[in-house]
Motif scaffolding. Structure first.
Motif, short mmCIF file in Angstrom:
data_model
loop_
_atom_site.label_atom_id
_atom_site.label_comp_id
_atom_site.label_asym_id
_atom_site.label_seq_id
_atom_site.Cartn_x
_atom_site.Cartn_y
_atom_site.Cartn_z
N LEU A 7 0.90 -1.17 0.00
CA LEU A 7 0.00 0.00 0.00
C LEU A 7 0.93 1.22 0.00
N GLY A 8 1.54 1.46 -1.17
CA GLY A 8 2.51 2.53 -1.29
C GLY A 8 3.83 2.15 -0.63
N ASP A 9 4.68 3.18 -0.38
CA ASP A 9 6.01 2.91 0.18
C ASP A 9 6.03 3.05 1.69
N ALA A 10 4.85 3.27 2.32
CA ALA A 10 4.83 3.50 3.76
C ALA A 10 3.81 2.62 4.46
N ALA A 11 3.32 1.59 3.79
CA ALA A 11 2.40 0.65 4.44
C ALA A 11 2.39 -0.68 3.71
N TRP A 12 2.24 -1.76 4.47
CA TRP A 12 2.02 -3.10 3.92
C TRP A 12 0.68 -3.58 4.43
N ILE A 44 4.65 2.35 12.81
CA ILE A 44 3.93 3.46 13.45
C ILE A 44 2.61 2.97 14.04
N GLU A 45 1.85 2.22 13.26
CA GLU A 45 0.56 1.72 13.75
C GLU A 45 0.08 0.64 12.80
N TRP A 46 -0.94 -0.13 13.24
CA TRP A 46 -1.52 -1.13 12.37
C TRP A 46 -3.02 -1.09 12.53
N THR A 54 -3.36 -3.77 8.04
CA THR A 54 -2.49 -2.82 7.35
C THR A 54 -1.50 -2.24 8.35
N HIS A 56 1.32 0.50 8.99
CA HIS A 56 1.90 1.76 8.52
C HIS A 56 3.28 1.93 9.16
N PHE A 57 4.27 2.30 8.35
CA PHE A 57 5.64 2.42 8.88
C PHE A 57 6.36 3.61 8.26
N PRO A 59 9.10 4.86 6.02
CA PRO A 59 9.95 4.26 4.98
C PRO A 59 11.43 4.62 5.13
N LEU A 60 11.75 5.66 5.93
CA LEU A 60 13.15 6.03 6.10
C LEU A 60 13.77 5.36 7.33
#
Lengths: 245, 348
Positions: A7-12, A44-46, A54, A56-57, A59-60
């Motif tokens: 889900l983009g570069d900041a979430a799986w 960061i959160e799920w 999902t 969220h993390f 990416p850096l």
């Protein structure tokens, strides 16, 4: 096998299946619990949903590279959750102005409003996820024989705290909003109260039963809730205890 | 010293925003926060704030404000400008990318916001009560910011305590990259026919009128769902940047106020580095997409962060036109014997 979807570069999104099913959801919640224990840096959160979670993390973060594989490992090793959340017994005023679609639902099912209320208060509802608006619980557990499609024309304004059903799902609208679900009643409890440190009444994995109350009791509880004097814990059922009938 | 700002005219959609409200999405609480985090950081840096201090997000037409108490330094980031009617019969122009100090009684009017979004930061930051760790306004839920809504006349905005001293500060405009919005396919790219993925990056889309802080509805080639999977999914998680495709095949590009879960398949998701640019797309504007790799996405974000850090490092003292800077007068006289009022912004 769980699947890893970007889900983009900041979430799986870790997907366990594609259905609305309590056993599948227990695996989602088992994964969420394992994720909590793993305390992965950079995460960061799920957000658990019916069938996936999902994550969220940042990416850096140094650990972002390889996080997807790590999530799949956790998903593969996590058992289905044994205890998903808390159990609630929530007061509901059924029918009348609070539940304008109760009579029609009863007529469509060829039964009485009383029989529908009896079915509603005997069933256990599972909070699969929260979404649509803050504190809005998507709950499963509505008996199949009560399943109806959405209203052909959605209401422009569903009153806050309305108990609503569609298909085999059930929900309570935290705030007034447009909506096409059928309204069966109203709870005096706030579903999302920003005065509280944890504003949402429900969390994903919680279970609830409804307890029918009359208009006088509903008004009393609403006044208590408005004054901020209502203790939510009074509506909790001990997780070990059988559901009180 | 803390300041108080009175709202004379709220503008069209002026909201209090900060870096957003993460960690509550499992309870259905949207992320929210500045649509363009880069410009938001620029505005804060110009007034000497910490990067996440709350500021005003301006869209279309800016607000008219009055300093009802205290002294405050303000700065605009983005394509907007304004003017100050000073309490002591001065009139100042406010250009973006430079700070200006306002005294009690001064009135500030920001005009049209070109480019979709701009930020107005106040030294000390806007100090409305935080909700779940953030001051960001979420209009649909009526949460956060100032009573959960856009600014309106007679509102009073508290500003945090800050020392206002030293020269004003400025920098060159912070410009975003241009080119197509870069995407990673997924999470449901498999739910579409191959032609849909091709059309997504080969054809042009137009931003419709249906555009707010939740998302932008786009018009373009119809993105066909694979009939084997249907045009809806059992709801799963969404994020800003995700491109949802409802049954009509016209994509919806999600923004920070988007819901936390959704039932339309998501063909692709815009990379983090390109999210700030999305807020600048106005109805009628055209846009193009391109696929990127995960490594390119991370490199682009790293480069953007480095560029922003360098921009902030490059903020320099500045003596505004018309102001009398005694220090500059003194040094100029000593060196060249001619008066120099610093109007051209000599930074030496």
């Amino acid at each position: 096998m769980p699947k890893l979807l970007p889900l983009g570069d900041a979430a799986w999104t870790v997907e366990f299946g594609e259905a609305v099913d309590p056993a599948l959801h227990a695996r989602v919640m088992g994964f969420a619990q394992a994720l909590e224990r793993a305390a992965l840096p950079g995460v960061i959160e799920w957000v658990p949903t019916f069938r996936s979670c999902t994550v969220h993390f940042d990416p850096l973060s140094p650990l972002a590279d390889g996080l997807g594989e790590r999530l799949l490992e956790i998903a593969a090793g996590a058992p289905a959750a044994a205890v998903l959340g808390r159990r609630w017994r929530i007061p509901v005023l059924f029918g009348g102005e609070a539940g304008p679609d109760l009579a029609e639902l009863a007529a469509r099912c060829g039964t009485s409003a009383e029989a529908i209320v009896a079915r509603m208060t005997a069933a256990v509802f599972r909070v699969y996820m929260l979404g649509f608006m803050p504190g809005f619980p998507y709950m499963g557990g509505l008996p199949e024989e009560l399943a109806m499609p959405r209203l052909a024309t959605p209401r422009k304004q569903v009153p806050a705290r309305s108990l609503a059903v569609t298909g085999t799902l059930c929900a309570i609208y935290p705030f007034a909003s447009p909506g096409g679900w059928r309204l069966l009643g109203r709870t005096p409890l706030a579903l999302f109260d920003v005065r509280r440190p944890a504003p949402a009444l429900f969390a994903p994995g919680d279970e609830a039963m409804w307890q029918a109350i009359d208009a006088t009791e509903c008004a009393r509880l609403e006044a208590e809730e408005a004054a901020g004097r209502l203790d939510r814990a009074a509506f909790l059922v001990a997780p070990e205890a059988p559901w009180p009938r | 010293m803390a300041a108080l700002i009175e709202v004379l005219d709220g503008g069209l959609a002026t909201t209090v925003q900060d870096a957003g409200r993460p960690s509550h999405r499992r309870f259905g609480v949207a992320l929210s926060g500045a649509l363009d985090p880069a410009l938001f950081a620029c505005a804060n840096a110009l007034v000497g704030n910490a990067p996440k201090a709350a500021a005003l997000e301006l869209r279309l037409a800016g607000p008219r404000l009055r300093v009802a108490g205290g002294r405050v330094r303000v700065a605009l980031a983005g394509a907007a400008k304004g003017e100050v009617m000073c309490a002591v019969s001065r009139r100042l122009t406010i250009a973006p990318w430079q700070s200006v100090t306002l005294e009690e009684g001064d009135e500030l009017k920001i005009g049209a916001v070109r480019g979709g979004v701009a930020y107005l930061a106040f030294s000390g930051g806007i100090a409305t009560p935080p909700l779940l760790g953030s001051r960001a306004t979420h209009l649909r839920a009526g949460m956060g910011g100032l009573a959960g809504r856009a600014l309106a006349p007679c509102d009073r905005l508290p500003v945090g305590a800050a020392e206002v001293q030293g020269p004003e500060r400025r920098q060159a405009a912070f410009l975003h990259e241009s080119g197509p919005i870069r995407l990673l396919p997924g999470p449901q790219d498999d739910n579409f026919v191959p032609e849909a993925l091709r059309a997504l990056v080969e054809e042009e889309f137009i931003v419709s009128r249906d555009a707010d802080r939740m998302g932008l509805r786009l018009q373009g080639p119809r993105l066909e769902h694979d009939p084997r999977f249907g045009d809806e999914i059992v709801s799963d998680g969404v994020a800003p940047g995700a491109i949802q495709v409802p049954p009509d095949g016209q994509p919806i590009l999600l923004l920070p106020d988007c819901q936390t879960v959704g039932g339309y398949p998501k063909i692709a998701t815009a990379i983090r580095a390109d999210l700030p640019r999305l807020a600048h797309l106005l109805p009628g504007e055209r846009l193009r997409f391109a696929f990127a790799t995960r490594a390119e996405a991370v490199a682009a974000l790293r480069a953007q962060q480095a560029r922003l850090a360098a921009w902030i490092d490059g903020i320099a003292p500045h003596v505004p036109a018309g102001a009398i800077d005694e220090e500059a007068l003194y040094s100029a006289n000593l060196i060249s014997g001619t008066l120099y009022d610093g109007a051209e912004g000599d930074e030496s």
